[in-house]
Scaffold this motif. Sequence first.
Motif, PDB file in Angstrom:
ATOM      1  N   ASP A   1      93.533  62.650  43.129  1.00 57.05           N
ATOM      2  CA  ASP A   1      93.457  64.148  42.846  1.00 57.05           C
ATOM      3  C   ASP A   1      92.005  64.643  43.382  1.00 57.05           C
TER       4      ASP A   1
ATOM      5  N   LYS B   1      95.720  74.445  41.139  1.00 52.91           N
ATOM      6  CA  LYS B   1      97.168  74.007  41.078  1.00 52.91           C
ATOM      7  C   LYS B   1      97.979  74.784  41.803  1.00 52.91           C
TER       8      LYS B   1
ATOM      9  N   MET C   1      98.068  62.688  43.014  1.00 53.40           N
ATOM     10  CA  MET C   1      98.901  63.986  43.070  1.00 53.40           C
ATOM     11  C   MET C   1      99.794  63.609  44.353  1.00 53.40           C
TER      12      MET C   1
ATOM     13  N   GLU D   1      99.797  68.909  45.493  1.00 51.04           N
ATOM     14  CA  GLU D   1     100.000  69.554  44.106  1.00 51.04           C
ATOM     15  C   GLU D   1      98.357  70.252  43.647  1.00 51.04           C
ATOM     16  N   TYR D   2      97.352  69.744  44.140  1.00 48.52           N
ATOM     17  CA  TYR D   2      96.360  70.299  43.933  1.00 48.52           C
ATOM     18  C   TYR D   2      95.282  70.533  45.168  1.00 48.52           C
TER      19      TYR D   2
ATOM     20  N   LYS E   1      88.400  66.387  43.406  1.00 52.68           N
ATOM     21  CA  LYS E   1      87.537  66.826  42.364  1.00 52.68           C
ATOM     22  C   LYS E   1      86.518  67.486  42.663  1.00 52.68           C
TER      23      LYS E   1
END
Length: 389
Positions: A19, A31, A1, A141-142, A21
């Motif tokens: 990303d 998100k 991301m 993004e996350y 976890k």
Amino acid sequence: MKAVCWEGTTKVEVKNVPDPKILNPRDAIIKITSTAICGSDLHLYDGYVPTMQKGDILGHEFMGEVVELGSAVKNVQIGDRVVVPFTISCGNCFFCNRDLWSLCDNSNPNAWIAEKIMGHSPSGLFGYSHMLGGYAGGQAEYARVPFADVGLFKIPDGLSDDQVLFLTDIFPTGYMAAENCDIKPGDTVAIWGCGPVGQFAIRSAYMLGADRVIAIDRVPERLQMAKEQGKAEVLNYEEVDVGEALKEMTGGRGPDACMDAVGMEAHGTGLEGFYDEAKQALRLETDRPTALRQVIVACRKGGTVSIPGVYGGFIDKMPMGAAMNKALTMKMGQTHVHRYLKPLLEHIQNGDIDPSFVITHSMKLEDAPKGYEIFKHKKDNCIKVVLKP
Ligand code: NAD
Ligand code: ZN
């Protein structure tokens, strides 16, 4: 991301990173749909906060959609639209149980570092140095949200991101700072700093019954917003002697409450560079907390000083004689965001306030370096930057 990473003093870069976890059964992954740059991020940007490391993901004002849940999360579901308080709280400790969410005892895995400097540790914060938990931030993004059952707040349909995003921080912060002014009918409140926090503090002071609000800054468009939309009387501290002006405006007595919504980067402190060295020693010191000193000296006898502005380390040469002899009450702290989410959402739903008034810039996540640059230097009439991943 993609994520906005701190790469050293006044350097941020948008990078590709792994990303997040789920690490704990109580986590959720969000998100992100909207995320903002805060005055507190500027302290990191300016290199004032020790224990930042290159590559750390910035951002603590963010919202979005739940996309993954740990096995123990019960109160939220995949697909929920949520805002995320910037303070991380377990919801079960001594402090959370007393509604003191930003002092949570269980959310800072690196508490020992903060304890070395402060004796005790505040809660962990998103994107705010390893000393305060080392959590990846939300300019990305996350993001992973720990304690998701208490750290996610569902938003009803019909309200836009821009209307609710600031429930994560600056609306509750301005509101708690105004509450900390202990406002009584007829009171005059003076607020140093017309940045985003100051703007919400002005409106909150009126919501809590202040008779007059006097706002102080030097940036013309911020003073203008305070005056025209905020209905405050304004003082430009580069044009007048603020202490004298406040005395004159209050019949010689001084404002009933005075607020420092400026914090560490007070213009004219000349701190740049100093902090790089201080970081090594985890010891920060300055003899020029410009705004805060004025705040204490200007406040009327028996009045209240409210400090939402962020400070770190040691601040010397404070007018403690004035504070003691004038019998001032001083209140401060990182905001107990969880405490204010529901009542402030109701104010938004009732149409008492539309927090989106403060947004001057909306840009792509990729444009974050430009966002930091213009927000820091108040270029392009910038008051608040929102990034849309
Ligand atoms: P900002 O940098 O946009 O605003 C600060 C304002 O203060 C600017 O408009 C600047 O021109 C003005 N200023 C500088 N020196 C001044 C002086 N001597 N007198 C009067 N005004 C002066 O930042 P912001 O987003 O509004 O945040 C303000 C402060 O609140 C920061 O320190 C931030 O870290 C802090 N904050 C605290 C919390 C909390 O939980 N307590 C939460 C969010 C932000
Ligand atoms: Zn913030």
